[in-house]
Scaffold this motif. Structure first.
Motif, PDB file in Angstrom:
ATOM      1  N   PRO A   2      -6.767  -7.005 -11.551  1.00 22.90           N
ATOM      2  CA  PRO A   2      -6.417  -8.248 -11.424  1.00 22.90           C
ATOM      3  C   PRO A   2      -6.855  -9.290 -12.420  1.00 22.90           C
ATOM      4  O   PRO A   2      -8.282  -9.032 -12.549  1.00 22.90           O
ATOM      5  CB  PRO A   2      -6.483  -8.700  -9.932  1.00 22.90           C
ATOM      6  CG  PRO A   2      -6.800  -7.442  -9.376  1.00 22.90           C
ATOM      7  CD  PRO A   2      -7.338  -6.384 -10.195  1.00 22.90           C
ATOM      8  N   SER A  36      -4.648 -17.533  -6.461  1.00 26.85           N
ATOM      9  CA  SER A  36      -3.579 -16.624  -7.220  1.00 26.85           C
ATOM     10  C   SER A  36      -4.235 -15.670  -8.385  1.00 26.85           C
ATOM     11  O   SER A  36      -4.976 -15.953  -8.937  1.00 26.85           O
ATOM     12  CB  SER A  36      -2.240 -17.500  -7.448  1.00 26.85           C
ATOM     13  OG  SER A  36      -2.636 -18.166  -8.635  1.00 26.85           O
ATOM     14  N   TRP A  37      -3.222 -14.802  -8.536  1.00 24.99           N
ATOM     15  CA  TRP A  37      -3.767 -14.045  -9.914  1.00 24.99           C
ATOM     16  C   TRP A  37      -2.671 -12.966 -10.334  1.00 24.99           C
ATOM     17  O   TRP A  37      -1.384 -13.203  -9.793  1.00 24.99           O
ATOM     18  CB  TRP A  37      -4.852 -12.975  -9.179  1.00 24.99           C
ATOM     19  CG  TRP A  37      -4.265 -11.988  -8.143  1.00 24.99           C
ATOM     20  CD1 TRP A  37      -3.731 -10.736  -8.280  1.00 24.99           C
ATOM     21  CD2 TRP A  37      -4.310 -12.353  -6.681  1.00 24.99           C
ATOM     22  NE1 TRP A  37      -3.329 -10.357  -7.206  1.00 24.99           N
ATOM     23  CE2 TRP A  37      -3.599 -11.614  -6.023  1.00 24.99           C
ATOM     24  CE3 TRP A  37      -4.671 -13.438  -6.056  1.00 24.99           C
ATOM     25  CZ2 TRP A  37      -3.751 -11.384  -4.793  1.00 24.99           C
ATOM     26  CZ3 TRP A  37      -4.629 -13.471  -4.583  1.00 24.99           C
ATOM     27  CH2 TRP A  37      -3.969 -12.338  -3.963  1.00 24.99           C
ATOM     28  N   LYS A  38      -2.642 -12.307 -11.266  1.00 21.51           N
ATOM     29  CA  LYS A  38      -1.848 -11.724 -12.109  1.00 21.51           C
ATOM     30  C   LYS A  38      -2.230 -10.210 -12.084  1.00 21.51           C
ATOM     31  O   LYS A  38      -3.452  -9.872 -12.108  1.00 21.51           O
ATOM     32  CB  LYS A  38      -1.578 -11.885 -13.383  1.00 21.51           C
ATOM     33  CG  LYS A  38      -0.965 -13.276 -13.580  1.00 21.51           C
ATOM     34  CD  LYS A  38      -0.469 -13.665 -15.016  1.00 21.51           C
ATOM     35  CE  LYS A  38       0.388 -15.081 -15.073  1.00 21.51           C
ATOM     36  NZ  LYS A  38       0.670 -15.224 -16.517  1.00 21.51           N
ATOM     37  N   CYS A  39      -1.308  -9.075 -12.141  1.00 21.15           N
ATOM     38  CA  CYS A  39      -1.600  -7.752 -11.881  1.00 21.15           C
ATOM     39  C   CYS A  39      -0.219  -7.072 -11.862  1.00 21.15           C
ATOM     40  O   CYS A  39       0.733  -7.542 -11.913  1.00 21.15           O
ATOM     41  CB  CYS A  39      -2.330  -7.375 -10.723  1.00 21.15           C
ATOM     42  SG  CYS A  39      -3.050  -5.819 -10.562  1.00 21.15           S
ATOM     43  N   TYR A  40      -0.521  -5.793 -12.574  1.00 19.65           N
ATOM     44  CA  TYR A  40       0.781  -4.991 -12.799  1.00 19.65           C
ATOM     45  C   TYR A  40       0.297  -3.530 -12.745  1.00 19.65           C
ATOM     46  O   TYR A  40      -0.975  -3.135 -12.715  1.00 19.65           O
ATOM     47  CB  TYR A  40       1.494  -5.230 -14.003  1.00 19.65           C
ATOM     48  CG  TYR A  40       0.987  -4.793 -15.332  1.00 19.65           C
ATOM     49  CD1 TYR A  40       1.039  -3.796 -15.900  1.00 19.65           C
ATOM     50  CD2 TYR A  40      -0.074  -5.940 -16.060  1.00 19.65           C
ATOM     51  CE1 TYR A  40       0.261  -3.490 -17.077  1.00 19.65           C
ATOM     52  CE2 TYR A  40      -0.608  -5.588 -17.092  1.00 19.65           C
ATOM     53  CZ  TYR A  40      -0.500  -4.246 -17.700  1.00 19.65           C
ATOM     54  OH  TYR A  40      -1.317  -4.053 -18.637  1.00 19.65           O
ATOM     55  N   TYR A  94      -2.707  -5.651  -2.273  1.00 24.24           N
ATOM     56  CA  TYR A  94      -3.803  -6.377  -2.540  1.00 24.24           C
ATOM     57  C   TYR A  94      -4.960  -6.543  -1.422  1.00 24.24           C
ATOM     58  O   TYR A  94      -4.318  -7.130  -0.336  1.00 24.24           O
ATOM     59  CB  TYR A  94      -3.516  -7.612  -3.463  1.00 24.24           C
ATOM     60  CG  TYR A  94      -2.660  -7.521  -4.545  1.00 24.24           C
ATOM     61  CD1 TYR A  94      -3.084  -7.296  -5.620  1.00 24.24           C
ATOM     62  CD2 TYR A  94      -1.366  -7.826  -4.332  1.00 24.24           C
ATOM     63  CE1 TYR A  94      -2.354  -6.988  -6.839  1.00 24.24           C
ATOM     64  CE2 TYR A  94      -0.623  -7.757  -5.385  1.00 24.24           C
ATOM     65  CZ  TYR A  94      -1.041  -7.336  -6.657  1.00 24.24           C
ATOM     66  OH  TYR A  94      -0.190  -6.999  -7.559  1.00 24.24           O
ATOM     67  N   ASP A 109       1.586  -9.866  -1.935  1.00 19.71           N
ATOM     68  CA  ASP A 109       1.907 -11.076  -2.906  1.00 19.71           C
ATOM     69  C   ASP A 109       0.599 -10.993  -3.585  1.00 19.71           C
ATOM     70  O   ASP A 109      -0.481 -10.742  -3.328  1.00 19.71           O
ATOM     71  CB  ASP A 109       1.725 -12.350  -1.998  1.00 19.71           C
ATOM     72  CG  ASP A 109       2.889 -12.167  -0.894  1.00 19.71           C
ATOM     73  OD1 ASP A 109       4.262 -11.850  -1.403  1.00 19.71           O
ATOM     74  OD2 ASP A 109       3.165 -12.504   0.020  1.00 19.71           O
ATOM     75  N   THR A 110       0.914 -11.898  -4.585  1.00 20.09           N
ATOM     76  CA  THR A 110      -0.277 -12.171  -5.642  1.00 20.09           C
ATOM     77  C   THR A 110      -0.771 -13.508  -5.508  1.00 20.09           C
ATOM     78  O   THR A 110      -1.185 -14.440  -6.417  1.00 20.09           O
ATOM     79  CB  THR A 110       0.214 -12.124  -7.217  1.00 20.09           C
ATOM     80  OG1 THR A 110       1.343 -12.832  -7.441  1.00 20.09           O
ATOM     81  CG2 THR A 110       0.368 -10.508  -7.480  1.00 20.09           C
ATOM     82  N   ALA A 153      -6.752  -4.128  -6.257  1.00 22.42           N
ATOM     83  CA  ALA A 153      -5.240  -3.923  -6.411  1.00 22.42           C
ATOM     84  C   ALA A 153      -5.231  -2.160  -5.868  1.00 22.42           C
ATOM     85  O   ALA A 153      -5.878  -1.372  -6.571  1.00 22.42           O
ATOM     86  CB  ALA A 153      -4.768  -4.118  -7.625  1.00 22.42           C
TER      87      ALA A 153
END
Length: 142
Positions: free
Chosen positions: A54, A73-77, A86, A106-107, A126
């Motif tokens: 993340p 909040s965060w980003k991840c893929y 998460y 959710d992120t 993650a």
């Protein structure tokens, strides 16, 4: 035409192609006495890899003057676009972060009733639906 019909394992064609290319590269480099650098992830038997760590936390790492009610909040893929869940850890001591959200789809994670002028730490791990997991870095804010 051969690659269109070739499957090592049931699943996505591109995932199987990446596994084939990776295995061929290993054989070629080691057969010539060269060492191949290991990838930053370890594929499982299906060729699946873990999600990326993340990144881009909000509030930003080290930020100050945050409100007592806020949303993390965060980003991840995931490289294979697998579903990600998460585990969110939170607290005032990095050695004893408490799990506050498990298998969160959710992120983001909503927090309320925080203390003013208190340093908080948090991290997000993650994991994809196949169990491949990446441990997140610890972030902080005041």
């Amino acid at each position: 035409m051969f690659m269109e019909e070739c499957y090592i394992l049931p699943g996505k064609k591109m995932r199987n192609l990446r596994v084939i290319i990776f295995l061929v590269a290993i054989v070629l480099f080691y057969c010539e006495g060269k060492k191949l650098p290991l990838p930053t992830y370890t594929p499982d038997i299906r060729g699946n890899t873990s999600p990326v760590e993340p990144y881009e936390p909000i509030p930003a790492d080290g930020s100050t003057d945050q409100p007592v009610n806020l949303t993390l909040s965060w980003k991840c893929y995931d490289p294979e676009d697998d579903l990600i869940k998460y585990d969110v850890y939170f607290g005032t001591d990095t050695s004893v972060l408490e799990l506050i959200a498990e298998n969160n789809p959710d992120t983001f994670c909503v927090l309320d009733s925080l203390e003013n002028e208190t340093k908080y730490y948090w991290k997000v791990n993650a994991k994809d639906i196949y169990g491949m997991q990446v441990l997140g870095s610890i972030w902080s804010f005041i």
